[in-house]
Design a protein around this motif. Structure first.
Motif, PDB file in Angstrom:
ATOM      1  N   SER A   1       0.837  -1.188   0.000  1.00 19.40           N
ATOM      2  CA  SER A   1       0.000   0.000   0.000  1.00 19.40           C
ATOM      3  C   SER A   1       0.878   1.245   0.000  1.00 19.40           C
ATOM      4  O   SER A   1       1.834   1.344   0.756  1.00 19.40           O
ATOM      5  CB  SER A   1      -0.898  -0.022   1.233  1.00 19.40           C
ATOM      6  OG  SER A   1      -1.801   1.035   1.182  1.00 19.40           O
ATOM      7  N   GLU A   2       0.553   2.190  -0.882  1.00 19.80           N
ATOM      8  CA  GLU A   2       1.320   3.417  -0.982  1.00 19.80           C
ATOM      9  C   GLU A   2       0.557   4.555  -0.301  1.00 19.80           C
ATOM     10  O   GLU A   2      -0.663   4.549  -0.277  1.00 19.80           O
ATOM     11  CB  GLU A   2       1.544   3.774  -2.448  1.00 19.80           C
ATOM     12  CG  GLU A   2       2.369   2.742  -3.191  1.00 19.80           C
ATOM     13  CD  GLU A   2       2.585   3.138  -4.642  1.00 19.80           C
ATOM     14  OE1 GLU A   2       2.751   4.338  -4.914  1.00 19.80           O
ATOM     15  OE2 GLU A   2       2.584   2.253  -5.489  1.00 19.80           O
ATOM     16  N   PRO A   3       1.261   5.553   0.228  1.00 16.28           N
ATOM     17  CA  PRO A   3       0.566   6.701   0.805  1.00 16.28           C
ATOM     18  C   PRO A   3      -0.093   7.521  -0.311  1.00 16.28           C
ATOM     19  O   PRO A   3       0.406   7.583  -1.428  1.00 16.28           O
ATOM     20  CB  PRO A   3       1.662   7.503   1.502  1.00 16.28           C
ATOM     21  CG  PRO A   3       2.948   6.996   0.954  1.00 16.28           C
ATOM     22  CD  PRO A   3       2.707   5.636   0.389  1.00 16.28           C
ATOM     23  N   PHE A   4      -1.215   8.137   0.002  1.00 12.96           N
ATOM     24  CA  PHE A   4      -1.954   8.948  -0.952  1.00 12.96           C
ATOM     25  C   PHE A   4      -2.156  10.346  -0.399  1.00 12.96           C
ATOM     26  O   PHE A   4      -2.106  10.557   0.810  1.00 12.96           O
ATOM     27  CB  PHE A   4      -3.345   8.345  -1.208  1.00 12.96           C
ATOM     28  CG  PHE A   4      -3.316   7.130  -2.085  1.00 12.96           C
ATOM     29  CD1 PHE A   4      -3.557   7.241  -3.444  1.00 12.96           C
ATOM     30  CD2 PHE A   4      -3.065   5.873  -1.548  1.00 12.96           C
ATOM     31  CE1 PHE A   4      -3.544   6.122  -4.256  1.00 12.96           C
ATOM     32  CE2 PHE A   4      -3.050   4.754  -2.350  1.00 12.96           C
ATOM     33  CZ  PHE A   4      -3.289   4.875  -3.713  1.00 12.96           C
ATOM     34  N   ILE A   5      -2.412  11.309  -1.290  1.00 10.21           N
ATOM     35  CA  ILE A   5      -2.850  12.632  -0.877  1.00 10.21           C
ATOM     36  C   ILE A   5      -4.178  12.907  -1.584  1.00 10.21           C
ATOM     37  O   ILE A   5      -4.461  12.349  -2.642  1.00 10.21           O
ATOM     38  CB  ILE A   5      -1.828  13.747  -1.198  1.00 10.21           C
ATOM     39  CG1 ILE A   5      -1.630  13.877  -2.714  1.00 10.21           C
ATOM     40  CG2 ILE A   5      -0.505  13.494  -0.507  1.00 10.21           C
ATOM     41  CD1 ILE A   5      -0.879  15.141  -3.097  1.00 10.21           C
ATOM     42  N   LEU A   6      -4.994  13.738  -0.980  1.00  7.89           N
ATOM     43  CA  LEU A   6      -6.278  14.116  -1.547  1.00  7.89           C
ATOM     44  C   LEU A   6      -6.123  15.468  -2.227  1.00  7.89           C
ATOM     45  O   LEU A   6      -5.681  16.430  -1.618  1.00  7.89           O
ATOM     46  CB  LEU A   6      -7.343  14.195  -0.446  1.00  7.89           C
ATOM     47  CG  LEU A   6      -8.729  14.628  -0.888  1.00  7.89           C
ATOM     48  CD1 LEU A   6      -9.330  13.609  -1.848  1.00  7.89           C
ATOM     49  CD2 LEU A   6      -9.627  14.782   0.335  1.00  7.89           C
TER      50      LEU A   6
ATOM     51  N   VAL B   1      -3.707   7.605 -13.676  1.00  9.83           N
ATOM     52  CA  VAL B   1      -2.898   8.741 -13.258  1.00  9.83           C
ATOM     53  C   VAL B   1      -1.451   8.449 -13.591  1.00  9.83           C
ATOM     54  O   VAL B   1      -0.958   7.339 -13.364  1.00  9.83           O
ATOM     55  CB  VAL B   1      -3.064   9.000 -11.731  1.00  9.83           C
ATOM     56  CG1 VAL B   1      -2.243  10.195 -11.297  1.00  9.83           C
ATOM     57  CG2 VAL B   1      -4.526   9.200 -11.376  1.00  9.83           C
TER      58      VAL B   1
ATOM     59  N   ASN C   1     -11.875  -4.281  -4.790  1.00  2.00           N
ATOM     60  CA  ASN C   1     -11.093  -3.094  -5.121  1.00  2.00           C
ATOM     61  C   ASN C   1     -10.790  -2.976  -6.605  1.00  2.00           C
ATOM     62  O   ASN C   1      -9.894  -2.250  -7.009  1.00  2.00           O
ATOM     63  CB  ASN C   1      -9.782  -3.096  -4.318  1.00  2.00           C
ATOM     64  CG  ASN C   1     -10.046  -3.018  -2.833  1.00  2.00           C
ATOM     65  OD1 ASN C   1     -10.721  -2.110  -2.375  1.00  2.00           O
ATOM     66  ND2 ASN C   1      -9.537  -3.979  -2.084  1.00  2.00           N
TER      67      ASN C   1
END
Length: 83
Positions: free
Chosen positions: A3-8, A29, A55
């Protein structure tokens, strides 16, 4: 896959609609120098199903009855056949 970190990031809906992308579109993306690019794939032929239907990015794609090339064919419950 880890799992990678995400930003909104907020993008006005109007911009998506102007680009021909709606709330049911499949998007991809990518990154280029100084740019984040959001677009729709030309085809899903290169999608590899990992059998994680919950998912799945193609989860909301309407059935086109082309089961042989559907990446989720093995997990299809046939619900679209009655509609």
């Amino acid at each position: 896959m880890a799992s990678e970190p995400f930003i909104l990031v907020s993008v006005p809906l109007e911009m998506f609609l102007e680009a021909g992308i709606n709330t049911e579109s499949i998007i991809q993306v990518s990154a280029r120098e100084g740019k984040i690019i959001i677009d729709t794939p030309d085809t899903t032929d290169d999608y590899v199903c990992d059998r994680d239907c919950e998912n799945c990015p193609l989860n909301a794609v309407p059935c086109e009855f082309n089961c042989e090339s559907c990446p989720c064919e093995a997990n299809c419950d046939g619900r679209e056949l009655d509609e």
